[in-house]
Enzyme design. Sequence first.
Site, PDB file in Angstrom:
ATOM      1  N   HIS A 160       0.814  -1.218   0.000  1.00  0.00           N
ATOM      2  CA  HIS A 160       0.000   0.000   0.000  1.00  0.00           C
ATOM      3  C   HIS A 160       0.849   1.270   0.000  1.00  0.00           C
ATOM      4  O   HIS A 160       0.305   2.372  -0.151  1.00  0.00           O
ATOM      5  CB  HIS A 160      -0.930   0.029   1.205  1.00  0.00           C
ATOM      6  N   ASP A 285      -5.248 -12.569   3.304  1.00  0.00           N
ATOM      7  CA  ASP A 285      -6.473 -12.038   3.887  1.00  0.00           C
ATOM      8  C   ASP A 285      -7.700 -12.259   3.006  1.00  0.00           C
ATOM      9  O   ASP A 285      -8.794 -11.771   3.332  1.00  0.00           O
ATOM     10  CB  ASP A 285      -6.328 -10.559   4.255  1.00  0.00           C
ATOM     11  N   TYR A 324      -4.970 -11.330   8.478  1.00  0.00           N
ATOM     12  CA  TYR A 324      -5.244 -10.843   9.825  1.00  0.00           C
ATOM     13  C   TYR A 324      -6.104 -11.786  10.657  1.00  0.00           C
ATOM     14  O   TYR A 324      -6.448 -11.453  11.784  1.00  0.00           O
ATOM     15  CB  TYR A 324      -5.862  -9.442   9.735  1.00  0.00           C
TER      16      TYR A 324
END
Length: 343
Positions: A160, A285, A324
């Site tokens: 990101h 994820d 996560y």
Amino acid sequence: MKTFYSENHRLHFPQAELSGGQFVTPFERPSRVEYVLNRLKERGFSDIEKPAEADLEPARRLLDPGYLDFLQTAWADWKAEGMAGEIIAANVPARGMHLDRVPANIDGKVGYYCHASETAMTAGTWAAACSSLASAQAAQRHVAAGASAAFALCRPPGHHATRDQYGGYCFLNNAAIVAQMMRDGGADRVAVLDVDFHHGNGTQDIFYGRGDVLFASLHGAPQDAYPYFIGYADETGKGDGDGANINYPMPPGTGYAVWAEALENAIARIGDWGADALVLSLGVDAYKEDPISFFKLDSPDFIDMGQRIARLSLPTVICMEGGYAIEAVGINTVNVLEGFENA
């Protein structure tokens, strides 16, 4: 497959993340790595090496110099201003404001160089980000020396981070810097395949105008998922990079059958494009129980994912990104590695 990993990731552990209108323990936390390490050892991936220090020269060629300077001095500047807590962006440039003028005050600088206020910085953030990059660089050098693949257990993640902004738990874009190192090492064309649930906006930003690096991302549709404002299918690159950016946004509830079709298309596009080397941004994820995603992949699907990607038969550096669902992150990550090795 060899793994590169640095204990210095522990230096970055913010105590607060703004989520759902309240401060919570960050989803991106040191224990994620512990689950991956334990699973690696359980499954026989015992060749784990500490990297040398990061080489920032490739980063300087890709990233904004002011941004790199900011990352290195932010904590000292924050404390010099008398700020008591962790660095969290409170002011950001919006439509109609100046995007070409960097504030002098650290509070303004943080907003200028940040695109997502869930990402806090601490005293050890810069050192941890450098250690994450060092792992990725060590994996790249290992592959450049003749290994078919290597795994960089990066934390904090990187995809990101843009050329001049941090966010989404990311500060230095490990995958992008490794791709540049592959180019510098003689690969004419490098592909970056991003399988993290969240769009790799930073990698897209860095390479959007280049035709020598193909970026393909499978992710939650931006109208429904972070980073929201980028990752649409009609974003295909510009200038020399026209056609070298491929996005596969998918809706809530997407299961593996649909997701795997997108993966097969991306693999075919990478093969047809003529990539000489591959960087895999490995986020897990997309798992069905991940707390901040909405895909429905199950643990065995990650084995198949690794098998499919391995069929490209390219020198491959695998960089850890998100994931996560803490207790499953090790299983799902190592499933990809095992599928890749056993293809």
